[in-house]
Design a protein around this motif. Structure first.
Motif, short mmCIF file in Angstrom:
data_model
loop_
_atom_site.label_atom_id
_atom_site.label_comp_id
_atom_site.label_asym_id
_atom_site.label_seq_id
_atom_site.Cartn_x
_atom_site.Cartn_y
_atom_site.Cartn_z
N GLN A 157 8.14 4.47 4.88
CA GLN A 157 8.93 5.40 5.69
C GLN A 157 10.35 5.53 5.16
O GLN A 157 10.92 6.62 5.13
N GLU A 158 10.90 4.42 4.74
CA GLU A 158 12.26 4.42 4.20
C GLU A 158 12.36 5.32 2.97
O GLU A 158 13.40 5.94 2.73
N PHE A 159 11.28 5.43 2.21
CA PHE A 159 11.24 6.28 1.03
C PHE A 159 11.11 7.76 1.39
O PHE A 159 11.28 8.62 0.54
N GLY A 160 10.79 8.03 2.65
CA GLY A 160 10.70 9.41 3.11
C GLY A 160 9.31 9.89 3.45
O GLY A 160 9.12 11.04 3.87
N TYR A 161 8.31 9.02 3.29
CA TYR A 161 6.95 9.42 3.59
C TYR A 161 6.68 9.37 5.10
O TYR A 161 7.30 8.60 5.83
N THR A 162 5.75 10.19 5.53
CA THR A 162 5.26 10.14 6.90
C THR A 162 4.08 9.18 6.91
O THR A 162 3.08 9.43 6.23
N VAL A 163 4.19 8.10 7.65
CA VAL A 163 3.22 7.01 7.55
C VAL A 163 2.55 6.76 8.89
O VAL A 163 3.22 6.66 9.92
N GLU A 164 1.23 6.67 8.87
CA GLU A 164 0.48 6.25 10.04
C GLU A 164 -0.13 4.89 9.75
O GLU A 164 -0.87 4.73 8.77
N GLY A 165 0.19 3.92 10.58
CA GLY A 165 -0.38 2.59 10.43
C GLY A 165 -1.48 2.37 11.44
O GLY A 165 -1.35 2.73 12.61
N THR A 166 -2.59 1.81 10.99
CA THR A 166 -3.67 1.42 11.89
C THR A 166 -4.10 0.01 11.51
O THR A 166 -3.81 -0.48 10.42
N ASP A 167 -4.81 -0.64 12.42
CA ASP A 167 -5.28 -1.99 12.14
C ASP A 167 -6.45 -2.31 13.06
O ASP A 167 -6.54 -1.79 14.18
N LEU A 168 -7.33 -3.17 12.59
CA LEU A 168 -8.47 -3.60 13.39
C LEU A 168 -8.01 -4.41 14.61
O LEU A 168 -8.60 -4.32 15.68
N ARG A 169 -6.95 -5.18 14.44
CA ARG A 169 -6.46 -6.01 15.53
C ARG A 169 -5.87 -5.12 16.63
O ARG A 169 -5.14 -4.18 16.34
N PRO A 170 -6.15 -5.43 17.88
CA PRO A 170 -5.64 -4.58 18.96
C PRO A 170 -4.15 -4.77 19.24
O PRO A 170 -3.46 -3.85 19.66
N ASP A 171 -3.62 -5.98 18.99
CA ASP A 171 -2.25 -6.31 19.38
C ASP A 171 -1.34 -6.33 18.16
O ASP A 171 -0.91 -7.38 17.70
N ILE A 172 -1.03 -5.17 17.62
CA ILE A 172 -0.19 -5.08 16.43
C ILE A 172 1.11 -4.35 16.77
O ILE A 172 1.22 -3.69 17.80
N LEU A 173 2.08 -4.46 15.86
CA LEU A 173 3.39 -3.84 16.07
C LEU A 173 3.64 -2.68 15.12
O LEU A 173 4.57 -1.92 15.31
N GLY A 174 2.82 -2.55 14.08
CA GLY A 174 3.12 -1.58 13.03
C GLY A 174 2.39 -0.26 13.12
O GLY A 174 2.47 0.55 12.20
N GLY A 175 1.65 -0.02 14.22
CA GLY A 175 0.91 1.23 14.33
C GLY A 175 -0.09 1.17 15.46
O GLY A 175 0.11 0.49 16.46
N ARG A 176 -1.21 1.88 15.30
CA ARG A 176 -2.27 1.91 16.30
C ARG A 176 -3.27 0.79 16.06
O ARG A 176 -3.83 0.69 14.97
N GLY A 177 -3.48 -0.03 17.06
CA GLY A 177 -4.41 -1.13 16.93
C GLY A 177 -5.80 -0.76 17.40
O GLY A 177 -6.01 0.29 18.01
N GLY A 178 -6.75 -1.64 17.09
CA GLY A 178 -8.11 -1.44 17.54
C GLY A 178 -8.89 -0.39 16.76
O GLY A 178 -9.90 0.12 17.24
N ILE A 179 -8.43 -0.06 15.54
CA ILE A 179 -9.12 0.94 14.73
C ILE A 179 -9.67 0.27 13.48
O ILE A 179 -8.92 -0.27 12.66
N ASP A 180 -10.98 0.30 13.36
CA ASP A 180 -11.67 -0.29 12.21
C ASP A 180 -11.72 0.77 11.11
O ASP A 180 -12.45 1.76 11.22
N PHE A 181 -10.97 0.57 10.05
CA PHE A 181 -10.92 1.53 8.95
C PHE A 181 -12.30 1.78 8.34
O PHE A 181 -12.59 2.87 7.86
N LEU A 182 -13.15 0.76 8.38
CA LEU A 182 -14.47 0.89 7.77
C LEU A 182 -15.47 1.57 8.70
O LEU A 182 -16.52 2.02 8.25
#
Length: 201
Positions: A59-84
């Motif tokens: 984001q600091e570089f200027g990109y629009t970033v969406e963060g996801t993670d399998l773990r439900p309790d995360i701080l960097g984006g949307r949790g509970g999403i299995d990328f696979l």
């Protein structure tokens, strides 16, 4: 004595769910090498974002970033999403310009293959010896990486817990849709601050 050895080994045991937050210097050092491959305000998916340590430099570089993670309790984006195996509507094929992540080691191959379906540019932070098995040589041939960027330092993924003497050599591997030539290799230097996005000036 055996108790002391066991305690020392426990410090270096693999973390649950392969959680190794990525130091910002790893991402900063990647950015100059992908800037020409992406538009200035590229849409990036970080599908193993955890606490957002890779999301923030992007984001600091200027990109629009969406963060996801399998773990439900995360701080960097949307949790509970299995990328696979994302729930319906969680991700949008063709929406992202790139997928950039430090994949969980145990499912790195699956992450690579899935990311190549999702975006035209993919960058994965992997062990420097990642290709050194028969099965991964097959993956290399099938996916045709564009470039390997070997880090000239060892990232301190868990510095507070394990100290400043990390043991793992790493590389960024980049894939570009349509690339059919050889995979080139470069050594990259460590950047401690975000470089300037010339396209975004």
């Amino acid at each position: 004595m055996s108790g002391a050895i066991a305690e020392a080994m426990r410090k270096w045991a693999r973390k649950p769910a392969d959680l190794y937050p990525t130091p910002a210097d790893c991402t900063y050092s990647l950015l100059p090498h992908i800037a020409d491959l992406l538009p200035a305000e590229a849409r990036i998916l970080e599908p193993a974002c955890a606490d957002g340590q890779m999301v923030r430099p992007l984001q600091e570089f200027g990109y629009t970033v969406e963060g996801t993670d399998l773990r439900p309790d995360i701080l960097g984006g949307r949790g509970g999403i299995d990328f696979l195996a994302p729930p319906a509507g969680a991700l949008s094929h063709g929406y992202y310009d790139a997928v950039i992540t430090n994949p969980p080691f145990s499912v790195a191959e699956q992450f690579i293959r899935r990311a190549l379906e999702e975006a035209p540019v993919v960058a994965m932070l992997l062990k420097a010896q990642y290709w050194n098995t028969k099965n991964r040589k097959k993956l290399f041939r099938e996916t045709k990486p564009f470039k390997e960027l070997n880090l000239t330092w060892r990232p301190a993924f868990l510095e507070k817990e394990r100290g400043k003497s990390p043991l793992m050599d790493c590389m960024w591997v980049i894939w570009v849709e349509g690339h059919q030539g050889p995979c080139t290799t470069e050594m990259i230097d460590r950047l401690l601050e975000c470089p300037v996005n010339v396209k975004g000036m």
